[in-house]
Design a protein around this motif. Structure first.
Motif, PDB file in Angstrom:
ATOM      1  N   ARG A 147     -15.158   0.752  -6.901  1.00  0.00           N
ATOM      2  CA  ARG A 147     -15.414   0.550  -8.059  1.00  0.00           C
ATOM      3  C   ARG A 147     -14.326   1.524  -8.781  1.00  0.00           C
ATOM      4  O   ARG A 147     -13.459   1.942 -10.071  1.00  0.00           O
ATOM      5  N   GLN A 148     -13.759   2.722  -9.075  1.00  0.00           N
ATOM      6  CA  GLN A 148     -14.042   4.013  -9.136  1.00  0.00           C
ATOM      7  C   GLN A 148     -12.060   3.860  -9.153  1.00  0.00           C
ATOM      8  O   GLN A 148     -11.238   4.694  -9.127  1.00  0.00           O
ATOM      9  N   TRP A 149     -11.569   2.699  -8.224  1.00  0.00           N
ATOM     10  CA  TRP A 149     -10.179   3.268  -7.736  1.00  0.00           C
ATOM     11  C   TRP A 149      -9.112   2.952  -8.515  1.00  0.00           C
ATOM     12  O   TRP A 149      -9.397   1.994  -9.266  1.00  0.00           O
ATOM     13  N   LEU A 151      -5.166   3.578  -1.952  1.00  0.00           N
ATOM     14  CA  LEU A 151      -6.161   3.253  -1.415  1.00  0.00           C
ATOM     15  C   LEU A 151      -7.132   4.463  -0.542  1.00  0.00           C
ATOM     16  O   LEU A 151      -7.843   4.402  -0.623  1.00  0.00           O
ATOM     17  N   GLN A 152      -6.333   5.240   0.266  1.00  0.00           N
ATOM     18  CA  GLN A 152      -6.966   6.265   0.597  1.00  0.00           C
ATOM     19  C   GLN A 152      -7.311   7.455  -0.692  1.00  0.00           C
ATOM     20  O   GLN A 152      -8.396   8.232  -0.275  1.00  0.00           O
ATOM     21  N   VAL A 184      -9.735   3.800   6.846  1.00  0.00           N
ATOM     22  CA  VAL A 184      -8.630   3.333   6.375  1.00  0.00           C
ATOM     23  C   VAL A 184      -7.474   2.757   5.844  1.00  0.00           C
ATOM     24  O   VAL A 184      -6.752   1.634   4.820  1.00  0.00           O
ATOM     25  N   ALA A 185      -6.436   4.042   6.532  1.00  0.00           N
ATOM     26  CA  ALA A 185      -5.328   3.743   7.037  1.00  0.00           C
ATOM     27  C   ALA A 185      -5.221   2.203   7.193  1.00  0.00           C
ATOM     28  O   ALA A 185      -4.133   2.113   6.806  1.00  0.00           O
ATOM     29  N   ILE A 196      -4.599  -4.718   2.038  1.00  0.00           N
ATOM     30  CA  ILE A 196      -5.846  -4.012   0.822  1.00  0.00           C
ATOM     31  C   ILE A 196      -4.836  -3.734   0.112  1.00  0.00           C
ATOM     32  O   ILE A 196      -5.498  -4.200  -1.384  1.00  0.00           O
ATOM     33  N   ALA A 197      -4.400  -2.668  -0.374  1.00  0.00           N
ATOM     34  CA  ALA A 197      -3.357  -2.505  -1.427  1.00  0.00           C
ATOM     35  C   ALA A 197      -2.743  -3.955  -2.543  1.00  0.00           C
ATOM     36  O   ALA A 197      -1.953  -5.254  -1.342  1.00  0.00           O
TER      37      ALA A 197
END
Length: 208
Positions: A84-86, A92-93, A200-201, A207-208
């Motif tokens: 949510r705070q991204w 993404l990392q 995540v990587a 996702i990006a």
């Protein structure tokens, strides 16, 4: 008599206190599950370990296996909050940077022992998988909002599934190969963080 009667008895518990009790029950349950197995553990024993009645245990959880859910959901809730705070147009990392130094992803050494139990205890495995299954729509909704897509669009759902699976696999891999006798919490945590960074990587490209 028309005079209003004041409320008697104990004051209602705050949500914070309820959450604390749930976590105490979860940790007591894990200790008992590890020491004597799930089948041999009763709700009465879990309650005694916390200082509450079995009735209180069942008020918070429908089954003894579900008692461990707070240990699973804490990390997942932290991940949803990080998404949510991204910040827009950031890797993404970066969304998870603050988690690597916090406590949310590893509530305590009991989480590793608990995850190792999920390999042999179907009831615990079901709780673990259900927690992730319920988290996936939350991840998808956050990703849809961030991308300006409708909630029923397949793309956020697929991206959420990718991230969810990557994180779950990383945590399981870390727990399964960690020596149960490991006594260095810093080293255990560093290994978990490395596994999550890698997950995540791997998920980031989709996702990006």
């Amino acid at each position: 008599m028309n005079a209003a009667r004041g409320r008697t008895g104990r004051p209602p518990l705050t949500e914070e206190r309820k959450a604390a009790i749930r976590l105490e029950i979860a940790r007591a349950a894990v200790d008992l599950f590890v020491a004597q197995g799930v089948a041999a553990t009763t709700g009465e024993q879990i309650g005694q370990a916390v200082g509450v009645s079995a009735r209180t245990v069942w008020r918070y959880f429908p089954t003894k296996e579900s008692c461990v859910r707070p240990l699973f959901s804490t990390g997942i809730d932290a991940i949803a909050d990080a998404l949510r705070q991204w910040r827009p147009h950031r890797p993404l990392q970066e969304a998870f940077d603050r988690l690597w130094t916090g406590d949310a992803l590893l509530p305590g050494p009991d989480i590793g022992a608990l995850l190792r139990l999920t390999r042999t205890e179907p009831g615990l495995r079901a709780v673990w998988l259900q927690t992730h299954d319920e988290a996936e729509p939350v991840f998808a909704r956050v990703l849809a909002e961030r991308a300006g897509l409708p909630y029923d669009d397949a793309r956020p759902a697929i991206r959420a599934a990718m991230l969810n699976a990557a994180l779950r696999a990383a945590v399981e891999h870390h727990a399964y190969r960690t020596d149960e006798s490991a006594t260095d919490p810093g080293a255990v945590r560093a290994d978990l963080v490395a596994a999550l960074r890698s997950a995540v990587a791997l998920a980031a490209a989709g996702i990006a």
